[in-house]
Every structure is written in C-alpha cells, then in structure tokens.
Design a protein around this motif. Sequence first.
Motif, PDB file in Angstrom:
ATOM      1  N   GLY A 179       0.806  -1.210   0.000  1.00 51.54           N
ATOM      2  CA  GLY A 179       0.000   0.000   0.000  1.00 51.54           C
ATOM      3  C   GLY A 179       0.835   1.253   0.000  1.00 51.54           C
ATOM      4  O   GLY A 179       0.958   1.936  -1.007  1.00 51.54           O
ATOM      5  N   LYS A 180       1.493   1.579   1.127  1.00 50.95           N
ATOM      6  CA  LYS A 180       2.159   2.881   1.252  1.00 50.95           C
ATOM      7  C   LYS A 180       3.672   2.796   1.240  1.00 50.95           C
ATOM      8  O   LYS A 180       4.351   3.818   1.243  1.00 50.95           O
ATOM      9  N   ASP A 184      -0.192 -12.548   1.921  1.00 50.26           N
ATOM     10  CA  ASP A 184       0.231 -12.857   3.293  1.00 50.26           C
ATOM     11  C   ASP A 184      -0.145 -11.727   4.249  1.00 50.26           C
ATOM     12  O   ASP A 184      -0.477 -11.970   5.417  1.00 50.26           O
ATOM     13  N   LEU A 185      -0.082 -10.480   3.774  1.00 48.58           N
ATOM     14  CA  LEU A 185      -0.456  -9.348   4.619  1.00 48.58           C
ATOM     15  C   LEU A 185      -1.934  -9.382   4.978  1.00 48.58           C
ATOM     16  O   LEU A 185      -2.353  -8.807   5.994  1.00 48.58           O
ATOM     17  N   LEU A 186      -2.729 -10.054   4.127  1.00 45.75           N
ATOM     18  CA  LEU A 186      -4.174 -10.088   4.332  1.00 45.75           C
ATOM     19  C   LEU A 186      -4.642 -11.340   5.050  1.00 45.75           C
ATOM     20  O   LEU A 186      -5.845 -11.508   5.287  1.00 45.75           O
ATOM     21  N   SER A 187      -3.708 -12.231   5.381  1.00 41.75           N
ATOM     22  CA  SER A 187      -4.092 -13.438   6.107  1.00 41.75           C
ATOM     23  C   SER A 187      -4.473 -13.069   7.536  1.00 41.75           C
ATOM     24  O   SER A 187      -4.198 -11.966   8.013  1.00 41.75           O
ATOM     25  N   SER A 188      -5.100 -13.978   8.241  1.00 38.45           N
ATOM     26  CA  SER A 188      -5.565 -13.699   9.594  1.00 38.45           C
ATOM     27  C   SER A 188      -5.088 -14.795  10.552  1.00 38.45           C
ATOM     28  O   SER A 188      -5.556 -15.929  10.455  1.00 38.45           O
ATOM     29  N   ALA A 230     -21.731   4.521  -1.429  1.00 37.36           N
ATOM     30  CA  ALA A 230     -22.816   3.706  -0.875  1.00 37.36           C
ATOM     31  C   ALA A 230     -22.795   2.296  -1.448  1.00 37.36           C
ATOM     32  O   ALA A 230     -22.363   2.066  -2.582  1.00 37.36           O
ATOM     33  N   ASP A 231     -23.263   1.348  -0.618  1.00 36.18           N
ATOM     34  CA  ASP A 231     -23.481  -0.040  -1.050  1.00 36.18           C
ATOM     35  C   ASP A 231     -22.213  -0.717  -1.554  1.00 36.18           C
ATOM     36  O   ASP A 231     -22.268  -1.599  -2.418  1.00 36.18           O
ATOM     37  N   THR A 232     -21.061  -0.300  -1.060  1.00 39.11           N
ATOM     38  CA  THR A 232     -19.823  -0.989  -1.412  1.00 39.11           C
ATOM     39  C   THR A 232     -19.645  -2.204  -0.504  1.00 39.11           C
ATOM     40  O   THR A 232     -20.237  -2.290   0.574  1.00 39.11           O
ATOM     41  N   ASN A 233     -18.799  -3.129  -0.952  1.00 44.24           N
ATOM     42  CA  ASN A 233     -18.525  -4.342  -0.182  1.00 44.24           C
ATOM     43  C   ASN A 233     -17.012  -4.543  -0.145  1.00 44.24           C
ATOM     44  O   ASN A 233     -16.421  -4.933  -1.152  1.00 44.24           O
ATOM     45  N   ILE A 234     -16.406  -4.237   0.985  1.00 43.11           N
ATOM     46  CA  ILE A 234     -14.946  -4.339   1.125  1.00 43.11           C
ATOM     47  C   ILE A 234     -14.641  -5.434   2.130  1.00 43.11           C
ATOM     48  O   ILE A 234     -15.055  -5.364   3.291  1.00 43.11           O
ATOM     49  N   ILE A 235     -13.904  -6.458   1.680  1.00 44.73           N
ATOM     50  CA  ILE A 235     -13.666  -7.651   2.496  1.00 44.73           C
ATOM     51  C   ILE A 235     -12.168  -7.926   2.566  1.00 44.73           C
ATOM     52  O   ILE A 235     -11.497  -8.025   1.530  1.00 44.73           O
ATOM     53  N   ASP A 236     -11.619  -8.049   3.799  1.00 43.58           N
ATOM     54  CA  ASP A 236     -10.226  -8.458   4.006  1.00 43.58           C
ATOM     55  C   ASP A 236      -9.261  -7.713   3.083  1.00 43.58           C
ATOM     56  O   ASP A 236      -8.455  -8.322   2.377  1.00 43.58           O
ATOM     57  N   SER A 237      -9.315  -6.410   3.079  1.00 44.35           N
ATOM     58  CA  SER A 237      -8.516  -5.609   2.163  1.00 44.35           C
ATOM     59  C   SER A 237      -7.819  -4.479   2.912  1.00 44.35           C
ATOM     60  O   SER A 237      -8.154  -4.159   4.053  1.00 44.35           O
ATOM     61  N   MET A 238      -6.829  -3.883   2.242  1.00 44.77           N
ATOM     62  CA  MET A 238      -6.126  -2.705   2.767  1.00 44.77           C
ATOM     63  C   MET A 238      -6.309  -1.569   1.765  1.00 44.77           C
ATOM     64  O   MET A 238      -5.936  -1.705   0.604  1.00 44.77           O
ATOM     65  N   ILE A 239      -6.890  -0.464   2.221  1.00 43.10           N
ATOM     66  CA  ILE A 239      -7.164   0.692   1.365  1.00 43.10           C
ATOM     67  C   ILE A 239      -6.347   1.866   1.886  1.00 43.10           C
ATOM     68  O   ILE A 239      -6.464   2.255   3.052  1.00 43.10           O
ATOM     69  N   ILE A 273     -13.596   4.965  -3.607  1.00 43.72           N
ATOM     70  CA  ILE A 273     -14.311   3.742  -3.977  1.00 43.72           C
ATOM     71  C   ILE A 273     -15.736   4.126  -4.338  1.00 43.72           C
ATOM     72  O   ILE A 273     -16.491   4.636  -3.494  1.00 43.72           O
ATOM     73  N   GLY A 274     -16.119   3.895  -5.592  1.00 40.02           N
ATOM     74  CA  GLY A 274     -17.443   4.283  -6.063  1.00 40.02           C
ATOM     75  C   GLY A 274     -18.550   3.395  -5.538  1.00 40.02           C
ATOM     76  O   GLY A 274     -18.318   2.285  -5.020  1.00 40.02           O
ATOM     77  N   ALA A 275     -19.770   3.867  -5.689  1.00 38.02           N
ATOM     78  CA  ALA A 275     -20.941   3.158  -5.192  1.00 38.02           C
ATOM     79  C   ALA A 275     -21.048   1.767  -5.815  1.00 38.02           C
ATOM     80  O   ALA A 275     -20.841   1.586  -7.021  1.00 38.02           O
ATOM     81  N   GLY A 276     -21.378   0.772  -4.969  1.00 42.50           N
ATOM     82  CA  GLY A 276     -21.619  -0.575  -5.456  1.00 42.50           C
ATOM     83  C   GLY A 276     -20.378  -1.357  -5.829  1.00 42.50           C
ATOM     84  O   GLY A 276     -20.472  -2.477  -6.331  1.00 42.50           O
ATOM     85  N   ALA A 277     -19.194  -0.801  -5.588  1.00 42.25           N
ATOM     86  CA  ALA A 277     -17.962  -1.519  -5.924  1.00 42.25           C
ATOM     87  C   ALA A 277     -17.725  -2.656  -4.917  1.00 42.25           C
ATOM     88  O   ALA A 277     -18.189  -2.618  -3.775  1.00 42.25           O
ATOM     89  N   VAL A 278     -16.975  -3.659  -5.380  1.00 40.75           N
ATOM     90  CA  VAL A 278     -16.613  -4.791  -4.531  1.00 40.75           C
ATOM     91  C   VAL A 278     -15.090  -4.887  -4.497  1.00 40.75           C
ATOM     92  O   VAL A 278     -14.442  -4.967  -5.545  1.00 40.75           O
ATOM     93  N   ILE A 279     -14.511  -4.843  -3.293  1.00 35.42           N
ATOM     94  CA  ILE A 279     -13.065  -5.006  -3.103  1.00 35.42           C
ATOM     95  C   ILE A 279     -12.876  -6.199  -2.171  1.00 35.42           C
ATOM     96  O   ILE A 279     -13.286  -6.148  -1.004  1.00 35.42           O
ATOM     97  N   GLU A 280     -12.285  -7.272  -2.658  1.00 33.27           N
ATOM     98  CA  GLU A 280     -12.136  -8.486  -1.857  1.00 33.27           C
ATOM     99  C   GLU A 280     -10.678  -8.943  -1.865  1.00 33.27           C
ATOM    100  O   GLU A 280     -10.086  -9.145  -2.912  1.00 33.27           O
ATOM    101  N   ARG A 281     -10.095  -9.097  -0.673  1.00 33.04           N
ATOM    102  CA  ARG A 281      -8.717  -9.570  -0.503  1.00 33.04           C
ATOM    103  C   ARG A 281      -7.767  -8.874  -1.476  1.00 33.04           C
ATOM    104  O   ARG A 281      -7.060  -9.507  -2.255  1.00 33.04           O
ATOM    105  N   SER A 282      -7.766  -7.555  -1.409  1.00 34.33           N
ATOM    106  CA  SER A 282      -6.943  -6.766  -2.318  1.00 34.33           C
ATOM    107  C   SER A 282      -6.286  -5.623  -1.549  1.00 34.33           C
ATOM    108  O   SER A 282      -6.725  -5.247  -0.450  1.00 34.33           O
ATOM    109  N   ILE A 283      -5.232  -5.068  -2.143  1.00 37.03           N
ATOM    110  CA  ILE A 283      -4.529  -3.933  -1.552  1.00 37.03           C
ATOM    111  C   ILE A 283      -4.517  -2.789  -2.551  1.00 37.03           C
ATOM    112  O   ILE A 283      -4.064  -2.957  -3.689  1.00 37.03           O
TER     113      ILE A 283
END
Length: 422
Positions: free
Chosen positions: A32-33, A256-260, A287-296, A302-312
């Motif tokens: 990420g940074k 690996d950074l996103l593992s738990s 609105a209505d976004t779905n962000i799962i196990d990610s680093m932002i 992030i626009g409306a209705g977007a899906v971010i899953e296991r991503s950086i």
Amino acid sequence: MKIKAVILAGGKGTRLGVLTIKRAKPAVPFGGKYRIIDFALSNCVNSNVFDVLVLTQYRPHSLNDHIGKGRPWDLDRSFTGGVRMLQPFQGSFDTDWYAGTADAVAQNLNFVRQGRPEFVLILSGDHIYEMDYDMLVQYHRDKGADATVCTIRVPLDEASRFGIVDTDKDLRVVDFVEKPAAPPGNLANMGVYVFDYSVLERVLLEDHLDPASEHDFGKNILPKMVADHMNIFAYPYGGYWIDVGTIDAYWEAHMDLLSSPPSLNLNDRTWVIHTRSEERPPVRIGADTNIIDSMITDGSVIGAGAVIERSILSPGVFVGPGAVIRESVILNDAYIEAGARIDRALVDKIAVIGKNARVGSWQDMGDLKITSVGKNSRIPPEFTIGAGSIVGADCTHDSFVGFSDMTVPPGSDVEFANRVRR
C-alpha cells in the motif's frame, strides 16, 4: 560498538517484469504505502543502526527521490552517521558497473571504512522481513565469528533458488553451495551478513585479485571463507521473510499481509516500518460498497456498489461504480473505470482499466496465474486481458489493435505485440 550497514540496492530485478521496467527492485511499491527498501532501512533504525550506505546502480532515480536525506527513518544525520546514497563512478581510478555484490562493496570500501566501524552489516535491499540487527551482531560477537550468515528453512523443492548452508552442532558453517541443482538441504542463505570490518577488508581484497571470481558474496566470498576454515557461523531466523523476486512472489507476499493473523504485522507499534508518506486526503467510500479483508490506502476513492475483496489499494486509486477487484494489488493513482473487473492481477501506477474491461481470471488457469498491467498503460473499454498476460508500460489503445474479439488470450505479451507492429 560501532556498526555500519551497507544496503545493496542496485539490482535490476528483471523477474519482476513490468514493476522494474522503470525502477530498481528495492524502489518497487509494497503493502500500500511502502517501498521494498523501507524494510531494510527500518530494521536498521529500529536496531539502533544509524550509519547506513545504500549502493545503487540500475535506474536509481525513484530510489534517490524516495530516500532523500533519510528524514522519515531518522537518518538525516551527519556526525552520527546518517544515510548516504552511492552509485558507480569514475574517478582517479577506473571503475565500472558493479560486477557482483562483493564488488559493489569493494568499490566503496573507502566509505565503508569511514568512522572505523567494528562490524559491517551487508543487507539486501529487496527482501520483506523484520529483524533486530542488534541481536544479530551480539550473536556474532558471542560466537567470535569472522562472518555470520543469516539462514532460514525453505521448502526443499524451492531450495535450488538459494545458497544452501550446512552447519555442525555449534552452528558453524561447514559447507556453502550457491543455488545447487540438487540441494543437499533446505537451510537457505537470506543474503544478510555480519563481518568484522578487518576480515571484510581482507577477503574483499583477495577476491578483487582473483581473476576467476565473479565477485559475489554468495558465489565466491563465503564459499571460499568456509573452504579456508574461517569462523563462519549461521544465525537461524524463524520469522517471516520473503524475497519478492518474481511477480508471483510479490503477489503472494501481499496476500500474506491479508491473512488472519497476518504473516507480517504492519500494525506492530514496537517495530514501525517507516516510509516517506505522501500528503493524501482520507479514503472516500461510496454507498453499497462491499470491502472484504482488504487494505485501502489514503487518497483512494471507492465508487458506489464496488466490490473489493482480498486486495490492496495504494494511495490515490480510483475505483468506479460497480467495479470488482478480487485478490489483486493496485498501485498508486491507478484508475479503474465503472464496471471493470480485476481478478488476481497486479496493476502498476497511473494505469487505466477501461469501462467494463476485464483483467485476469478468477478460475484456475493451470500454470498461468497473475496478470500484470504496466505503469501508465491504458486498457480499452470492454476489453478482456486473459490470465497470466503481461501488458507492458505505456501501452495505449493502439497496442491492442489486431486482437480479435476484443480479447487478449491468456499468457500473451501485449508489449511485444506492440513492438512488432511498430
């Protein structure tokens, strides 16, 4: 005790594909940074090592800009060391591009000698790990070693990619083989060394005078020291360490950074990874976004209705409405237009993924895995980039002329096709 660190940061990193077309491997963004070299620099300052030389060679500009005078790492010093960036040069005596890792240090021995260090750390600038070098040097002193080699266990089927070390019961190194075709074991050299300064100067001079040498620590210096029965000891390391030398390894390190729990905890305030941070606004999520196990990271939208899953997502990434990003790494200021879909892919800085385009595949594609899009490239709207394909840097819409059905087949090289058309 006086310790000087020498970070080898000159490698091309050609196996990292599109990521190193315009930058040195240690300057590649990560997590990420950060940039990859931040880990070696932060390990130094967290270990109270404040006298650091960084040896650059290949495309050093972004690395020089990133490190600058070293202020983010508390290395903007003068009397107590600080950080110094060194490149190959020509002066009173002819020098040339570094022939190997040992030659890089030998050409800068006058700088290494300054301050009369007792011990010299030789570090790779392109590995991801956290290590207390103070404990390493203390181990080296306690063993009465001439040199100490940091080692880690690796899977046996991967051991041929590393220098393989064999030790006796006291951890004295009795054999050292660089990248053997048939590895005799799986205790691997990490590319992290401690030398007594007097020993380092002597072995570098001997190696410099050897016309048969490739002037490399792993190939020449250490095997010869072992053969000469010098006191070489292994320092067993049990933490997380990865050489992100390929696209697949780079992608896996991010997963690996996103593992738990994460394999490497960047939230550990007792061991901060310092970096040069940009001034960015807060993350904005529609609105209505779905962000799962990610680093932002800061500045992302992030626009409306977007899906971010296991991503950086790195700083300044824009994700349009309804876009889907899964198990991917998106670097700074990339622009993902509405309805686009990115699966198991790497998208470099300021690339644009057109409206409703598709990059990569979520399905098992056998040997094909990570799809990569180079810096400043433009994927046309509605186009499909097959799994495992490589889109080079600066590709435009013209680069995709000739691909039928608006599809780049899996495993293709778009940059190569572009060069052919020119």
